[in-house]
Design an enzyme around this catalytic site. Structure first.
Site, PDB file in Angstrom:
ATOM      1  N   THR A  10      -2.956   5.157 -10.537  1.00  0.00           N
ATOM      2  CA  THR A  10      -1.988   5.886  -9.711  1.00  0.00           C
ATOM      3  C   THR A  10      -0.552   5.430  -9.994  1.00  0.00           C
ATOM      4  OG1 THR A  10      -3.686   6.023  -8.023  1.00  0.00           O
ATOM      5  CG2 THR A  10      -1.441   6.491  -7.318  1.00  0.00           C
ATOM      6  N   LYS A  87       0.468  -7.291  -5.835  1.00  0.00           N
ATOM      7  CA  LYS A  87       0.794  -8.332  -4.855  1.00  0.00           C
ATOM      8  C   LYS A  87      -0.217  -9.461  -4.841  1.00  0.00           C
ATOM      9  CE  LYS A  87      -0.965  -4.633  -2.816  1.00  0.00           C
ATOM     10  NZ  LYS A  87      -0.910  -3.329  -2.300  1.00  0.00           N
ATOM     11  N   VAL A 114       5.858  -5.105  -2.476  1.00  0.00           N
ATOM     12  CA  VAL A 114       6.029  -5.053  -1.018  1.00  0.00           C
ATOM     13  C   VAL A 114       6.901  -3.846  -0.671  1.00  0.00           C
ATOM     14  CG1 VAL A 114       6.698  -6.320   1.057  1.00  0.00           C
ATOM     15  CG2 VAL A 114       6.040  -7.592  -0.995  1.00  0.00           C
ATOM     16  N   GLY A 116       6.366  -0.547  -1.092  1.00  0.00           N
ATOM     17  CA  GLY A 116       6.318   0.672  -1.914  1.00  0.00           C
ATOM     18  C   GLY A 116       7.663   0.953  -2.563  1.00  0.00           C
ATOM     19  N   GLY A 169      -6.926   8.949  -0.750  1.00  0.00           N
ATOM     20  CA  GLY A 169      -6.541   8.039  -1.830  1.00  0.00           C
ATOM     21  C   GLY A 169      -5.696   6.861  -1.389  1.00  0.00           C
ATOM     22  N   GLU A 172      -8.961   1.844  -0.161  1.00  0.00           N
ATOM     23  CA  GLU A 172      -9.939   1.575  -1.229  1.00  0.00           C
ATOM     24  C   GLU A 172     -11.345   1.862  -0.706  1.00  0.00           C
ATOM     25  OE1 GLU A 172      -9.070   0.203  -4.246  1.00  0.00           O
ATOM     26  OE2 GLU A 172      -6.952   0.129  -3.693  1.00  0.00           O
ATOM     27  N   ASP A 183      -3.910  -7.636   2.881  1.00  0.00           N
ATOM     28  CA  ASP A 183      -2.832  -7.025   2.103  1.00  0.00           C
ATOM     29  C   ASP A 183      -1.487  -7.256   2.806  1.00  0.00           C
ATOM     30  OD1 ASP A 183      -2.007  -4.788  -0.016  1.00  0.00           O
ATOM     31  OD2 ASP A 183      -1.087  -4.261   1.893  1.00  0.00           O
ATOM     32  N   LYS A 187       1.885  -9.496   1.493  1.00  0.00           N
ATOM     33  CA  LYS A 187       3.264  -8.988   1.477  1.00  0.00           C
ATOM     34  C   LYS A 187       4.176  -9.854   2.331  1.00  0.00           C
ATOM     35  CE  LYS A 187       1.735  -4.287   0.534  1.00  0.00           C
ATOM     36  NZ  LYS A 187       1.187  -3.083   1.140  1.00  0.00           N
ATOM     37  N   GLY A 285       1.920   4.924  -2.248  1.00  0.00           N
ATOM     38  CA  GLY A 285       1.894   6.249  -2.879  1.00  0.00           C
ATOM     39  C   GLY A 285       2.476   6.165  -4.277  1.00  0.00           C
TER      40      GLY A 285
END
Ligand code: HSE
Length: 395
Positions: A10, A87, A114, A116, A169, A172, A183, A187, A285
């Site tokens: 992606t 990350k 971190v 996006g 999407g 996971e 996650d 970050k 994204g």
């Protein structure tokens, strides 16, 4: 500038699209598991990439810690600049990778790790050049925010909202890293290391997630005119101690974090002189994240030949110390729910972390506006003085 991309998923695929037609940066080689036919001419092994003197910079979007950590070390030793969106590898090995890059005159950037597409790490880097950052935090996990949004706005259960996030999407197939807060913790750790010029060990930062959240917890929050978000907090106290945690929070409805929906992130930092800075936007994204990768490439290109381009000047080893930080919590376990009295955060975390091990699923949330609750004024503790009125609550 000629680059190689490791991982054409992606994000890596998004980087390739954003770079198409640019005269200043071109993708010469791609290293990926399944190369689409249209890129067959660029298909390369890692060795070929590392031995190609024309490749200036390697972009890594494969994810995971190993073997990526080993490969990034090899790339740096081969004199390549490294830009990564990963990350997990940065949280686990930042000091080693940054020091290796310095030794080899290579740049190392990871803006996309971190927030996006939000210029957060570069924002911290800029602010700390002229001021001292004392605190930071906010919503840093888009998947959990999307799940919470669907539960709050559309009445979904957590399982339904998670299935939707997976189908779209964002989550996971194994959603543990998102819903268990890992996650968000990575970050937070990367942000705190960057802001405070330190190195915190990942496992030492307490993290609670939303795995066991039930609709009744959202109803309990609503009773206190709050909603629920997964959020981060890190404070550097005057004596140098770092207080830090990742947890769901009961956020007052008029708090800016309560207005962040879907895949949004909101990140803030508090500087000693400049006060509150806040950043917001899309936290996950394809193109938002790929855009951050391209920004790193441009930073490297524009700063060559000075090259080493880091976020941190120092790597002081640090251990989180949440003792004496007094907080209040919502807790729901087998025996029902309650709102705690003021608790020493370190003791509370230890107590709650032991309960799932004893087989009891527990959902807990930090209350960020405890003064609104009965018995709400702070009765003890050594937390830093209250921040200015414009700052986020100090809990
Ligand atoms: N899983 C991450 C999130 C992806 O949902 O925020 C972006 O880092």
């Amino acid at each position: 500038m000629k680059i190689a991309i490791m991982g054409l998923g992606t994000i890596g695929g998004g980087v390739e699209i954003l770079l198409r037609g640019r005269p200043d940066i071109s993708v010469k080689r791609i290293f990926t598991r399944h190369i689409p036919a249209e890129y067959a001419a660029l298909d390369s092994s890692l060795e070929t990439i590392l031995q190609d003197p024309e490749i200036d910079t390697v972009v890594e979007t494969l994810g995971g810690v190993e073997p990526v950590h080993t490969w990034l070390c090899e790339a740096i030793r081969a004199g390549k600049n490294v830009v990564t969106a990963n990350k997990a590898v940065v949280a686990a090995h930042y000091r080693e990778l940054a020091e290796l890059a310095a030794e080899h005159g290579a740049a190392f950037r990871f803006s996309a790790a971190v927030g996006g597409g939000i210029p957060w790490l570069t924002g911290l880097e800029q602010i700390k050049r002229a001021d001292k950052i004392d605190a930071l935090g906010g919503i840093m996990n888009a998947t959990c925010n999307l799940i919470l949004s669907r539960m709050i706005r559309n009445g979904r259960t957590l399982a339904e909202a998670l299935a939707e996030a997976q189908a779209e999407g964002y989550a996971e197939r194994d959603p543990s890293a998102d819903i268990d807060g890992l996650d968000a913790r990575r970050k937070l750790l990367i942000s705190a290391n960057t802001a405070f010029d330190c190195v915190l060990p990942e496992e030492s930062v307490p993290a609670f997630g939303i795995r066991h959240l039930q609709p009744e917890d959202l109803e309990a929050a609503a009773v206190w005119h709050c909603t629920v978000r997964l959020s981060n907090r890190a404070f550097r106290e005057e004596d140098g101690r770092i207080r830090i945690l990742t947890a769901p929070v009961f956020v007052p409805l008029d708090d800016p974090e309560a207005t962040v929906w879907d895949c949004g992130n909101r990140l803030w930092c508090q500087a000693a002189r400049g006060g509150l800075y806040s950043f917001g936007g899309i936290g996950a994204g394809r193109f938002s994240t790929a855009q951050s990768v391209v920004q790193d490439l441009l930073d490297i290109k524009e700063k060559t030949p000075e090259r080493p381009v880091f976020y941190q000047k120092g790597f002081a080893p640090a251990v989180p110390d949440n003792r004496g930080w007094m907080t209040r919590w919502y807790v729901r376990g087998a025996a029902g729910s309650c709102i705690t009295e003021w608790r020493d955060t370190a003791e509370f975390v230890q107590e709650i972390q032991a309960r799932p091990a004893a087989g009891e699923p527990v959902f807990t949330a930090l209350i960020v506006c405890p003064s609104a609750l009965p018995g709400g004024s702070r009765t003890s503790g050594t937390a830093a003085p209250a921040a200015p009125a414009a700052a986020p609550p100090r809990a």
